[in-house]
Design a protein around this motif. Structure first.
Motif, PDB file in Angstrom:
ATOM      1  N   GLY A 244      33.969  47.077  25.518  1.00  0.00           N
ATOM      2  CA  GLY A 244      35.138  46.703  25.141  1.00  0.00           C
ATOM      3  C   GLY A 244      35.398  46.537  22.864  1.00  0.00           C
ATOM      4  N   SER A 245      34.376  45.915  22.688  1.00  0.00           N
ATOM      5  CA  SER A 245      34.641  45.621  21.570  1.00  0.00           C
ATOM      6  C   SER A 245      34.781  47.246  20.539  1.00  0.00           C
ATOM      7  CB  SER A 245      33.491  45.043  20.472  1.00  0.00           C
ATOM      8  OG  SER A 245      33.171  43.617  21.449  1.00  0.00           O
ATOM      9  N   LEU A 246      33.428  48.392  20.848  1.00  0.00           N
ATOM     10  CA  LEU A 246      33.883  49.476  19.943  1.00  0.00           C
ATOM     11  C   LEU A 246      35.081  50.212  20.222  1.00  0.00           C
ATOM     12  CD1 LEU A 246      30.008  50.752  20.990  1.00  0.00           C
ATOM     13  CD2 LEU A 246      31.132  49.720  18.393  1.00  0.00           C
ATOM     14  N   HIS A 247      35.449  50.291  21.974  1.00  0.00           N
ATOM     15  CA  HIS A 247      37.188  50.637  21.749  1.00  0.00           C
ATOM     16  C   HIS A 247      37.977  50.144  21.020  1.00  0.00           C
ATOM     17  CE1 HIS A 247      34.969  52.701  24.791  1.00  0.00           C
ATOM     18  NE2 HIS A 247      35.700  53.963  23.889  1.00  0.00           N
ATOM     19  N   HIS A 248      37.883  48.770  20.884  1.00  0.00           N
ATOM     20  CA  HIS A 248      38.941  47.428  19.858  1.00  0.00           C
ATOM     21  C   HIS A 248      39.020  48.261  18.921  1.00  0.00           C
ATOM     22  CE1 HIS A 248      40.487  44.229  18.165  1.00  0.00           C
ATOM     23  NE2 HIS A 248      41.501  44.100  19.954  1.00  0.00           N
ATOM     24  N   SER A 249      38.473  48.381  18.412  1.00  0.00           N
ATOM     25  CA  SER A 249      37.224  48.668  17.168  1.00  0.00           C
ATOM     26  C   SER A 249      38.230  50.068  16.649  1.00  0.00           C
ATOM     27  CB  SER A 249      36.247  48.524  16.748  1.00  0.00           C
ATOM     28  OG  SER A 249      35.118  49.671  16.866  1.00  0.00           O
ATOM     29  N   GLN A 250      38.032  50.676  17.650  1.00  0.00           N
ATOM     30  CA  GLN A 250      38.566  52.458  17.507  1.00  0.00           C
ATOM     31  C   GLN A 250      40.329  51.758  17.417  1.00  0.00           C
ATOM     32  OE1 GLN A 250      39.318  54.594  21.075  1.00  0.00           O
ATOM     33  NE2 GLN A 250      37.850  55.709  19.492  1.00  0.00           N
ATOM     34  N   ALA A 251      40.964  51.418  18.883  1.00  0.00           N
ATOM     35  CA  ALA A 251      42.407  51.239  18.780  1.00  0.00           C
ATOM     36  C   ALA A 251      42.785  50.267  17.135  1.00  0.00           C
ATOM     37  CB  ALA A 251      42.543  50.157  19.574  1.00  0.00           C
ATOM     38  N   GLU A 252      41.604  49.214  16.336  1.00  0.00           N
ATOM     39  CA  GLU A 252      42.136  49.228  15.411  1.00  0.00           C
ATOM     40  C   GLU A 252      42.004  49.269  13.627  1.00  0.00           C
ATOM     41  OE1 GLU A 252      43.877  45.466  12.302  1.00  0.00           O
ATOM     42  OE2 GLU A 252      43.715  46.064  14.770  1.00  0.00           O
ATOM     43  N   ALA A 253      41.055  50.226  14.009  1.00  0.00           N
ATOM     44  CA  ALA A 253      40.871  51.550  12.758  1.00  0.00           C
ATOM     45  C   ALA A 253      42.086  52.324  12.655  1.00  0.00           C
ATOM     46  CB  ALA A 253      39.540  52.206  13.293  1.00  0.00           C
ATOM     47  N   LEU A 254      42.284  53.034  13.700  1.00  0.00           N
ATOM     48  CA  LEU A 254      43.843  53.824  14.477  1.00  0.00           C
ATOM     49  C   LEU A 254      45.219  53.116  13.811  1.00  0.00           C
ATOM     50  CD1 LEU A 254      43.499  55.370  17.522  1.00  0.00           C
ATOM     51  CD2 LEU A 254      43.710  56.303  15.675  1.00  0.00           C
ATOM     52  N   ALA A 255      45.394  51.399  14.054  1.00  0.00           N
ATOM     53  CA  ALA A 255      46.517  51.127  13.113  1.00  0.00           C
ATOM     54  C   ALA A 255      46.217  51.116  12.394  1.00  0.00           C
ATOM     55  CB  ALA A 255      46.499  49.213  13.925  1.00  0.00           C
ATOM     56  N   GLN A 256      45.199  50.989  11.386  1.00  0.00           N
ATOM     57  CA  GLN A 256      44.774  50.624   9.858  1.00  0.00           C
ATOM     58  C   GLN A 256      45.689  51.506   9.499  1.00  0.00           C
ATOM     59  OE1 GLN A 256      41.149  48.773   8.948  1.00  0.00           O
ATOM     60  NE2 GLN A 256      41.626  46.660  10.396  1.00  0.00           N
ATOM     61  N   MET A 257      45.003  52.762   9.964  1.00  0.00           N
ATOM     62  CA  MET A 257      45.112  53.867   9.182  1.00  0.00           C
ATOM     63  C   MET A 257      46.587  54.352   9.247  1.00  0.00           C
ATOM     64  SD  MET A 257      46.099  57.246   9.554  1.00  0.00           S
ATOM     65  CE  MET A 257      45.064  57.192  11.883  1.00  0.00           C
ATOM     66  N   ALA A 258      46.900  54.484  10.422  1.00  0.00           N
ATOM     67  CA  ALA A 258      48.925  54.588  10.927  1.00  0.00           C
ATOM     68  C   ALA A 258      49.181  53.628   9.542  1.00  0.00           C
ATOM     69  CB  ALA A 258      49.153  54.536  12.045  1.00  0.00           C
ATOM     70  N   ARG A 259      49.319  52.562   9.582  1.00  0.00           N
ATOM     71  CA  ARG A 259      50.123  51.392   8.518  1.00  0.00           C
ATOM     72  C   ARG A 259      49.837  52.128   6.594  1.00  0.00           C
ATOM     73  NH1 ARG A 259      47.730  47.155  11.834  1.00  0.00           N
ATOM     74  NH2 ARG A 259      45.679  46.704  10.138  1.00  0.00           N
ATOM     75  N   ARG A 260      48.481  52.442   6.790  1.00  0.00           N
ATOM     76  CA  ARG A 260      48.524  53.175   5.793  1.00  0.00           C
ATOM     77  C   ARG A 260      48.799  54.325   5.303  1.00  0.00           C
ATOM     78  NH1 ARG A 260      43.095  51.011   5.604  1.00  0.00           N
ATOM     79  NH2 ARG A 260      42.169  53.331   6.318  1.00  0.00           N
ATOM     80  N   GLU A 261      49.045  54.860   6.045  1.00  0.00           N
ATOM     81  CA  GLU A 261      49.454  56.640   5.853  1.00  0.00           C
ATOM     82  C   GLU A 261      51.140  56.425   6.616  1.00  0.00           C
ATOM     83  OE1 GLU A 261      48.166  58.944   4.215  1.00  0.00           O
ATOM     84  OE2 GLU A 261      46.050  57.235   4.144  1.00  0.00           O
TER      85      GLU A 261
END
Length: 354
Positions: A244-261
Motif C-alpha cells: 500500500g505504501s509504495l503504490h500510494h507513493s507512486q500515485a503521489e509522485a505522479l500527482a506531483q509531477m503532473a502538477r509541476r508539468e
C-alpha cells in the motif's frame, strides 16, 4: 546493482527490514513490562491490571513507522526517476524530486500509522484472557504465565522472545494447541510449519516412547514456535504495508509531477499488472491489463474498487490486499501533455525545433 523493474522488486528488497522493525517494536513492548508486577496481577486474577501493565502505546512502534516512512520515500524517488527516464525517451526533460514532506503525505502516513497500530494491538485483550484461562486450567504458575505472555530473556539477544504478545488471536490459539500436542505426545505437532525443526528429534523420540514432552521442555519448544509465528506475522505485515505504501507513493509522485508539468489526467494511463503466478487471486487475475485514467479506481473481479494494489480506502477487504504481488504500470504521454498546455504558436515553434 541492477535497476529495479517495478515497485514489487523494491518491496522484495525492503520487506526484511520492515519485518525486523516490527519484531523490534514488539521487543520494545515486552522489554518494558515489569515482570514482578505482571506476576502479581496474574496471581490476583486481575485481568484489567494485566492489560494495563502490558502497554502497547504508539511510541513503541517507532521502529516500524520509521521503516515504512523510509520505504515510502524510496518508492516515491524510484517512481520519479522512472518518470524522468520515460520523459527523456519521448524527447522531454522533467525535473524535480519527490516531495516526501508534502502535508498530504504526512497526513496519509500518520493515518496509516494509527490504523496499523490499532490492527496490530486489536487482539491483545482476547489473547491475554485466553492465555490466563489456559494457564489456570493447566495449573501454570503465575511466573510462567507471565513469561508465556511476554517471553523470556534470550541469552543471545538480551531481549524477551517467545511470548504471545505481538501474535494474532488465531496464532495464539495455534501456539496453545501446539503446547497441548507436545504435552500429549500428539504427532499433529509436526504439521505446524512455523515450528523450530531443531526440536523434531526430541519430540519424535517422546512420541515413539508413548509419552508427552516434559512440561518445561514443551514450554521452551513452544516459545520457539511462537517466535516463528511472530516472524511470519512480521513478514505478512511488511508485505501488506509496503504494498500500500509504495503504490500510494507512486500515485503521489505522479500527482506531483503532473502538477509541476501541468499534465491533464487523460495524458496519464495506469494499467493493472497481476503477478499471474500460482498465488495470484482469481479476482486480481481478472484485472490483468485493466487500464484507467490517472486517479480513477480499478475494479477487482469480485467487484471491489481499488486505486492501486494494497488500497483499502474505497472499501476493499483484507482478502483483496494481504500478500498481494500485483503492481500498476504507468504510461505518461508527455507529447500529448505538451500539446494541451501550449498555445498554437508555441506548438508550431516546438515542432520547428524538433
Amino acid at each position: 546493482m541492477a535497476r529495479r523493474r517495478n515497485l514489487i522488486d523494491l518491496l522484495d528488497e525492503l520487506a526484511p527490514g520492515v519485518r525486523d522493525a516490527f519484531i523490534e517494536s514488539i521487543a520494545r513492548i515486552t522489554s518494558s513490562v515489569q515482570i514482578a508486577a505482571l506476576e502479581d496481577a496474574i496471581r490476583r486474577g486481575d485481568t484489567t491490571a494485566v492489560l494495563e501493565i502490558i502497554r502497547m502505546d504508539a511510541e513503541f512502534f517507532a521502529p516500524l513507522d520509521r521503516a515504512i516512512r523510509g520505504a515510502y520515500e524510496a518508492g516515491g524517488e524510484q517512481v520519479m526517476a522512472d518518470l524522468q527516464r520515460m520523459a527523456r525517451g519521448q524527447g522531454f526533460q522533467v525535473s524535480g524530486f519527490f516531495g516526501e514532506n508534502d502535508p498530504a503525505v504526512a497526513r496519509w502516513l500518520a493515518d496509516q500509522s494509527s490504523r496499523r497500530i490499532v490492527e496490530i494491538t486489536g487482539d491483545k485483550r482476547e489473547i491475554i484472557r485466553q492465555a490466563l484461562e489456559a494457564a489456570a486450567e493447566r495449573g501454570t504458575s503465575p511466573r510462567n504465565a507471565a513469561l508465556d505472555l511476554v517471553g523470556r530473556v534470550s541469552r543471545a539477544t538480551g531481549r524477551r522472545e517467545g511470548g504471545l504478545i505481538g501474535l494474532t488471536e488465531q496464532q495464539a490459539g495455534w501456539a496453545d494447541k501446539a503446547l497441548q500436542e507436545l504435552l500429549d505426545g500428539d504427532a499433529n505437532y509436526f504439521t505446524r510449519k512455523a515450528r523450530d525443526r531443531r526440536f523434531d528429534r526430541t519430540v519424535a523420540k517422546a512420541i515413539r516412547e508413548g509419552r508427552g514432552v516434559p512440561v518445561e521442555q514443551a514450554r521452551r519448544i513452544v516459545s520457539r514456535y511462537r517466535d516463528g509465528l511472530l516472524r511470519y506475522r512480521g513478514e505478512t505485515i511488511a508485505r501488506t504495508e509496503l504494498l500500500g505504501s509504495l503504490h500510494h507513493s507512486q500515485a503521489e509522485a505522479l500527482a506531483q509531477m503532473a502538477r509541476r508539468e501541468n499534465l491533464r489526467p487523460e495524458a496519464i494511463t495506469e494499467e493493472w499488472d497481476a503477478a499471474n503466478d500460482s498465488a495470484t487471486r482469481q479476482s486480481h487475475r481478472a484485472m490483468d491489463g485493466q487500464k484507467r485514467q490517472a486517479g480513477q479506481p480499478f475494479t477487482t473481479g469480485a467487484g471491489y474498487l481499488m486505486r492501486y494494489p494494497g488500497d483499502s480506502s474505497l472499501g476493499a477487504p483484507v482478502k483483496e490486499i494481504a500478500n498481494c504481488r500485483c503492481h500498476v504500470r504507468i504510461r505518461v504521454d508527455f507529447i500529448s501533455g505538451l500539446r494541451d498546455r501550449l498555445t498554437d504558436e508555441e506548438r508550431r515553434a516546438a515542432l520547428e525545433a524538433m
